[in-house]
Design a protein around this motif. Sequence first.
Motif, short mmCIF file in Angstrom:
data_model
loop_
_atom_site.label_atom_id
_atom_site.label_comp_id
_atom_site.label_asym_id
_atom_site.label_seq_id
_atom_site.Cartn_x
_atom_site.Cartn_y
_atom_site.Cartn_z
N TYR A 90 0.83 -1.20 0.00
CA TYR A 90 0.00 0.00 0.00
C TYR A 90 0.87 1.26 0.00
O TYR A 90 0.49 2.29 -0.56
CB TYR A 90 -0.94 0.01 1.20
CG TYR A 90 -2.20 -0.77 0.97
CD1 TYR A 90 -3.29 -0.20 0.33
CD2 TYR A 90 -2.31 -2.10 1.38
CE1 TYR A 90 -4.46 -0.92 0.12
CE2 TYR A 90 -3.47 -2.84 1.16
CZ TYR A 90 -4.55 -2.23 0.53
OH TYR A 90 -5.69 -2.97 0.31
N VAL A 103 -3.95 -4.64 -6.14
CA VAL A 103 -3.24 -4.65 -4.86
C VAL A 103 -3.78 -5.74 -3.95
O VAL A 103 -3.02 -6.47 -3.30
CB VAL A 103 -3.35 -3.27 -4.19
CG1 VAL A 103 -2.73 -3.31 -2.79
CG2 VAL A 103 -2.66 -2.21 -5.03
N TYR A 131 1.81 1.85 -3.55
CA TYR A 131 0.68 2.41 -4.30
C TYR A 131 0.49 3.89 -3.99
O TYR A 131 0.23 4.70 -4.89
CB TYR A 131 -0.59 1.62 -3.94
CG TYR A 131 -1.83 2.08 -4.67
CD1 TYR A 131 -1.86 2.16 -6.05
CD2 TYR A 131 -2.98 2.43 -3.96
CE1 TYR A 131 -3.00 2.59 -6.72
CE2 TYR A 131 -4.12 2.85 -4.63
CZ TYR A 131 -4.12 2.92 -6.00
OH TYR A 131 -5.24 3.35 -6.67
N ARG A 132 0.65 4.27 -2.72
CA ARG A 132 0.55 5.69 -2.37
C ARG A 132 1.66 6.51 -3.03
O ARG A 132 1.44 7.65 -3.44
CB ARG A 132 0.61 5.86 -0.86
CG ARG A 132 -0.57 5.28 -0.12
CD ARG A 132 -0.54 5.70 1.34
NE ARG A 132 -1.47 4.90 2.11
CZ ARG A 132 -1.14 3.81 2.78
NH1 ARG A 132 0.11 3.39 2.76
NH2 ARG A 132 -2.03 3.13 3.46
N ILE A 146 -3.89 0.20 7.88
CA ILE A 146 -3.27 0.16 6.57
C ILE A 146 -2.90 1.56 6.12
O ILE A 146 -1.83 1.80 5.56
CB ILE A 146 -4.21 -0.51 5.55
CG1 ILE A 146 -4.39 -1.98 5.91
CG2 ILE A 146 -3.67 -0.39 4.14
CD1 ILE A 146 -3.14 -2.79 5.85
N THR A 147 -3.79 2.53 6.34
CA THR A 147 -3.53 3.89 5.89
C THR A 147 -2.54 4.55 6.83
O THR A 147 -2.60 4.37 8.04
CB THR A 147 -4.83 4.71 5.86
OG1 THR A 147 -5.42 4.68 7.16
CG2 THR A 147 -5.80 4.14 4.85
#
Length: 345
Positions: free
Chosen positions: A78, A327, A81-82, A304-305
């Motif tokens: 993740y 993802v 991806y960010r 996750i964030t």
Amino acid sequence: MAASTSTPLVSWRLEDGGRSTWALVWSCLVTIFACTWTVLHLNLPRRNSPTVRIILANFSYWLLAIFFPEYVFVHASYGLYRAMLLKQVCNQAQKTRYLELVDRDSWLSKRASPLEHVQNQDPAEPHLFRTEWTLRKCFCILAGGLALQTQDGWIYVLRRSDMQLFIQAGIIEDVDFHDRDVEDRAKSDSLGKIFTVIQTVWFLVNMIARWANALPVAPIELATVAYIACGLLMYATWWYKPKGMAAPITIYVRCDREDMPTHLLDHISTNSHGWVHIRAQIKKATVLSVFTQTVRFFFEATRITEDGVNDDVPYTSLYKPSHGCIVTAINTFVAFLYCGIHLAG
């Protein structure tokens, strides 16, 4: 009665001409340590964080990689991806800023593009500028590795939601720092990576040789192979993320904190931990504060964030359902791979 065909259990074996139990366990533990410690690319600590708290945070994240390596890979995927989304946002904001300041018909503007592009360019088509917001820079920003310092000595660590506004305001540009600046600040730990590669290759060759010769393989060896698989995938995911940065790259702003544009001050006022004065003393670490920070770290690690809900506002237009499916599929594959290797043992 028919004889049992199950493999008999073997007790602890000392050195007797073959491989001992201690040598087997030691080899697996060293390989697991190498695949979980050297692979971690942690975010930068806050400027006034005590050393004890930093050490405990690193140790806690290493324990998380020991017990839940598949989850650490999910967190890393993740993060990649960010970083890809942040790269698109920064490049688009930089192009918009250039178009506002540079005349497209000027000689300098046309000189930045190949001749055939200038000759065949439609007058209504926006000029394409070359920007240099790379994944390494974006990973550095996500890790808290880019900060602004005002003339009155205040330091503000940039978040990813800040980048679009600060680029459009002309405070930050893509030429303010380069990939080499990030590599210079990061501790690549080449010796540790070389040791990890050698230890991993030696372990895998030994495992393949035992399989080829129909020799027994211990369950702890299969578990080690699962750690190696997760470690290699995390290496690939965090390839461009800086490792071991102790202090962020500083961009000096030619104004005081209160003289910055109002809309920027209103935006960054939501970041309670953003501003730190250059003369701020390192906080004293007490037993209660260290314990509180450790518990808070574990709670934050389960999310996750990495940022708040408001931090996703500039990126909602870039999210696509296909990206989420890709993802999720990759993370599911890694989770099944890790669990499947353990079940095979």
